[in-house]
Design a protein around this motif. Structure first.
Motif, PDB file in Angstrom:
ATOM      1  N   CYS A 131      -5.453   6.628  -1.996  1.00  0.00           N
ATOM      2  CA  CYS A 131      -5.263   6.291  -0.785  1.00  0.00           C
ATOM      3  C   CYS A 131      -4.939   4.607  -1.297  1.00  0.00           C
ATOM      4  O   CYS A 131      -5.643   4.191  -0.665  1.00  0.00           O
ATOM      5  CB  CYS A 131      -4.600   6.960   0.480  1.00  0.00           C
ATOM      6  SG  CYS A 131      -4.883   8.805   0.223  1.00  0.00           S
ATOM      7  N   LYS A 132      -3.416   4.205  -1.083  1.00  0.00           N
ATOM      8  CA  LYS A 132      -4.278   2.898  -1.095  1.00  0.00           C
ATOM      9  C   LYS A 132      -3.773   1.872  -0.230  1.00  0.00           C
ATOM     10  O   LYS A 132      -2.768   3.016   0.904  1.00  0.00           O
ATOM     11  CB  LYS A 132      -3.028   2.607  -1.853  1.00  0.00           C
ATOM     12  CG  LYS A 132      -2.995   2.021  -3.600  1.00  0.00           C
ATOM     13  CD  LYS A 132      -3.302   3.222  -4.301  1.00  0.00           C
ATOM     14  CE  LYS A 132      -2.995   2.762  -5.700  1.00  0.00           C
ATOM     15  NZ  LYS A 132      -4.101   4.331  -6.413  1.00  0.00           N
ATOM     16  N   ASP A 133      -4.432   0.899   0.787  1.00  0.00           N
ATOM     17  CA  ASP A 133      -3.542   0.728   1.887  1.00  0.00           C
ATOM     18  C   ASP A 133      -2.912  -0.796   1.529  1.00  0.00           C
ATOM     19  O   ASP A 133      -2.333  -0.186   0.261  1.00  0.00           O
ATOM     20  CB  ASP A 133      -5.297  -0.569   2.782  1.00  0.00           C
ATOM     21  CG  ASP A 133      -5.640  -1.815   1.320  1.00  0.00           C
ATOM     22  OD1 ASP A 133      -5.256  -2.234   1.261  1.00  0.00           O
ATOM     23  OD2 ASP A 133      -7.713  -1.964   0.975  1.00  0.00           O
ATOM     24  N   ASP A 134      -2.620  -1.154   3.089  1.00  0.00           N
ATOM     25  CA  ASP A 134      -1.131  -1.966   2.407  1.00  0.00           C
ATOM     26  C   ASP A 134      -1.741  -3.253   2.055  1.00  0.00           C
ATOM     27  O   ASP A 134      -0.566  -3.067   1.242  1.00  0.00           O
ATOM     28  CB  ASP A 134      -1.159  -2.988   4.308  1.00  0.00           C
ATOM     29  CG  ASP A 134      -0.688  -1.570   5.519  1.00  0.00           C
ATOM     30  OD1 ASP A 134      -0.390  -1.582   5.009  1.00  0.00           O
ATOM     31  OD2 ASP A 134      -0.971  -1.881   6.539  1.00  0.00           O
ATOM     32  N   GLU A 135      -2.368  -3.965   2.186  1.00  0.00           N
ATOM     33  CA  GLU A 135      -3.063  -4.872   0.508  1.00  0.00           C
ATOM     34  C   GLU A 135      -2.580  -4.311  -0.858  1.00  0.00           C
ATOM     35  O   GLU A 135      -2.239  -5.075  -1.666  1.00  0.00           O
ATOM     36  CB  GLU A 135      -3.475  -5.436   0.411  1.00  0.00           C
ATOM     37  CG  GLU A 135      -4.513  -6.330  -0.460  1.00  0.00           C
ATOM     38  CD  GLU A 135      -6.083  -7.600  -0.054  1.00  0.00           C
ATOM     39  OE1 GLU A 135      -6.661  -8.084  -1.224  1.00  0.00           O
ATOM     40  OE2 GLU A 135      -7.285  -6.287   0.403  1.00  0.00           O
ATOM     41  N   GLU A 136      -3.138  -3.318  -0.519  1.00  0.00           N
ATOM     42  CA  GLU A 136      -3.255  -2.968  -2.470  1.00  0.00           C
ATOM     43  C   GLU A 136      -1.785  -2.214  -2.397  1.00  0.00           C
ATOM     44  O   GLU A 136      -0.784  -2.610  -4.191  1.00  0.00           O
ATOM     45  CB  GLU A 136      -3.898  -1.471  -2.445  1.00  0.00           C
ATOM     46  CG  GLU A 136      -5.254  -1.781  -2.090  1.00  0.00           C
ATOM     47  CD  GLU A 136      -5.937  -0.468  -3.321  1.00  0.00           C
ATOM     48  OE1 GLU A 136      -6.939  -0.582  -4.068  1.00  0.00           O
ATOM     49  OE2 GLU A 136      -6.068   0.364  -1.782  1.00  0.00           O
ATOM     50  N   LYS A 137      -0.419  -1.633  -1.623  1.00  0.00           N
ATOM     51  CA  LYS A 137       0.463  -1.300  -1.982  1.00  0.00           C
ATOM     52  C   LYS A 137       0.990  -2.933  -2.282  1.00  0.00           C
ATOM     53  O   LYS A 137       2.334  -2.570  -2.788  1.00  0.00           O
ATOM     54  CB  LYS A 137       1.171  -0.914  -0.761  1.00  0.00           C
ATOM     55  CG  LYS A 137       0.292   0.706   0.340  1.00  0.00           C
ATOM     56  CD  LYS A 137       0.837   0.811   1.336  1.00  0.00           C
ATOM     57  CE  LYS A 137       0.681   2.144   2.102  1.00  0.00           C
ATOM     58  NZ  LYS A 137       0.676   2.691   3.396  1.00  0.00           N
ATOM     59  N   ASP A 138       0.708  -3.623  -1.500  1.00  0.00           N
ATOM     60  CA  ASP A 138       1.931  -5.391  -2.080  1.00  0.00           C
ATOM     61  C   ASP A 138       1.323  -5.663  -3.342  1.00  0.00           C
ATOM     62  O   ASP A 138       2.528  -6.123  -3.425  1.00  0.00           O
ATOM     63  CB  ASP A 138       1.055  -5.778  -0.749  1.00  0.00           C
ATOM     64  CG  ASP A 138       2.231  -5.731   0.580  1.00  0.00           C
ATOM     65  OD1 ASP A 138       3.439  -5.704   0.790  1.00  0.00           O
ATOM     66  OD2 ASP A 138       1.857  -6.610   1.515  1.00  0.00           O
TER      67      ASP A 138
END
Length: 358
Positions: A131-138
């Motif tokens: 489950c990626k956090d917002d930084e990882e999603k970007d």
């Protein structure tokens, strides 16, 4: 140390009665510390203990000067690294070990600490990485954006009469020009019959009129991976190949349409597989529908008939149904899909509709 991630790992350790753990996978160490070290044959290890007594064991060959929020314990090539590590371990307790730690290290540690109980603890960090956090999603969006641009340029290169091998070399140049950090995996470029091998290696084959061409490619950007497959036709599209293409495209779309929190990975696989089977090509869809992706091209988790895990926001995985007809051609269409709070986001923007390169 990335404290929010560390706290989740420690919580997972406590839940599983694993009070100490050696994190030795370089990707998982990066996930927790923000420091990427490629040790080759040498040992690196992040020792975690639920009492807070953490250590980072490092060879002097890797001069980590920044403060990572954990005490560093140094050794060199002439010292016994396992002996040094063992001095900090509770020798009468369970210890978690990474799933891919080389036997030469594990067996030595087992000799040094024979009273420990050894368990595979990789699932604790691997499950968090799903489950990626917002930084990882970007970062994942950015890697996929580069991949989209590279796909445009690679398809244009088909008109240069290049072999599959030359196309792979061309792709490396394209990625460099676009600012990528290299391949996330060796590209699969299959002309005509070569595309019927789902894991074909680029050969000296040249493209022919009417060829159905598989382009499966991905790059790394800022440590995060992209992956995408497009199937295109050269000059013209034979009727049978066109029909198979449309079946795979519909299977891809049906599977993606189901992606949302609460669905299961097996539901996504079934949506693609059942449609391809209904159309008479079930035995030619020879692999799972997809895989999780992030810091590695294949993170923990897959889109398969036997995976009953439930989708959660932040998960990113591929949806890549395919049909492979030996001696004729193959078709695969792959997108990366992010599970959002109420649905999904497709990270690849490059068209997947039928495309004839002229």
């Amino acid at each position: 140390m990335k404290l929010n991630r560390l706290e989740k790992v420690l919580s997972g350790m406590k839940e599983n009665n694993i009070h100490q753990m050696l994190v030795t996978d370089k990707i998982s160490i990066f996930y927790l510390t923000g420091k990427m070290i490629s040790p080759g044959e040498r040992l690196i290890a992040l020792y975690l203990n639920t009492n807070g007594d953490h250590k980072f064991f490092l060879n002097e060959l890797f001069p980590v000067t920044e403060d990572l929020g954990v005490e560093k314990v140094w050794f060199n090539d002439t010292q016994n690294a396992i002996e040094i590590v063992s001095n900090y371990i509770d020798k009468n307790a369970t210890i978690g070990i990474d799933k891919n730690w080389p036997a030469r290290f594990l067996l030595s540690l087992m000799d040094a600490c024979p009273n420990c109980k050894y368990v595979n603890s990789s699932f604790i960090i691997d499950s968090l990485r799903m489950c990626k956090d917002d930084e990882e999603k970007d970062l994942m969006r950015k890697a996929s954006q580069i991949n989209d641009m590279a796909m445009v340029k690679l398809q244009q290169a088909l008109l240069e009469d290049l072999t599959e091998k030359e196309m792979a070399s061309k792709l490396a140049t394209i990625y460099e020009e676009l600012g990528a950090d290299g391949f996330s995996f060796s590209p699969i470029i299959g002309y005509g019959p070569n595309g019927a091998d789902p894991h074909a290696h680029p050969s000296d084959a040249k493209v022919k009129v009417g060829d159905c061409i598989i382009l499966d490619m991905g790059c790394i950007k800022d440590n995060y991976c992209s992956d995408m497959t497009r199937t295109v036709f050269y000059k013209e599209a034979p009727q049978k190949a066109k029909e198979v293409f449309e079946i795979v495209l519909e299977a891809n779309k049906r599977a993606i349409a189901l992606v949302k929190p609460g669905m299961r990975f097996c539901d996504i696989d079934n949506a693609a597989r059942d449609y391809i089977t209904e159309k008479g090509y079930g035995k030619y869809f020879t692999h799972r529908t997809g895989h999780s992706i992030g810091l590695e091209t294949h993170d923990m988790g897959d889109v398969s008939a036997i995976n009953t895990d439930v989708l959660k926001p932040g998960m990113i995985f591929s949806v890549e149904p395919g049909i492979y007809l030996p001696g004729e051609f193959g078709v695969r269409i792959e997108d990366l899909v992010l599970v959002t709070e109420d649905g999904h986001e497709i990270l690849n923007k490059h068209t997947k509709e039928l495309n004839i390169i002229k």
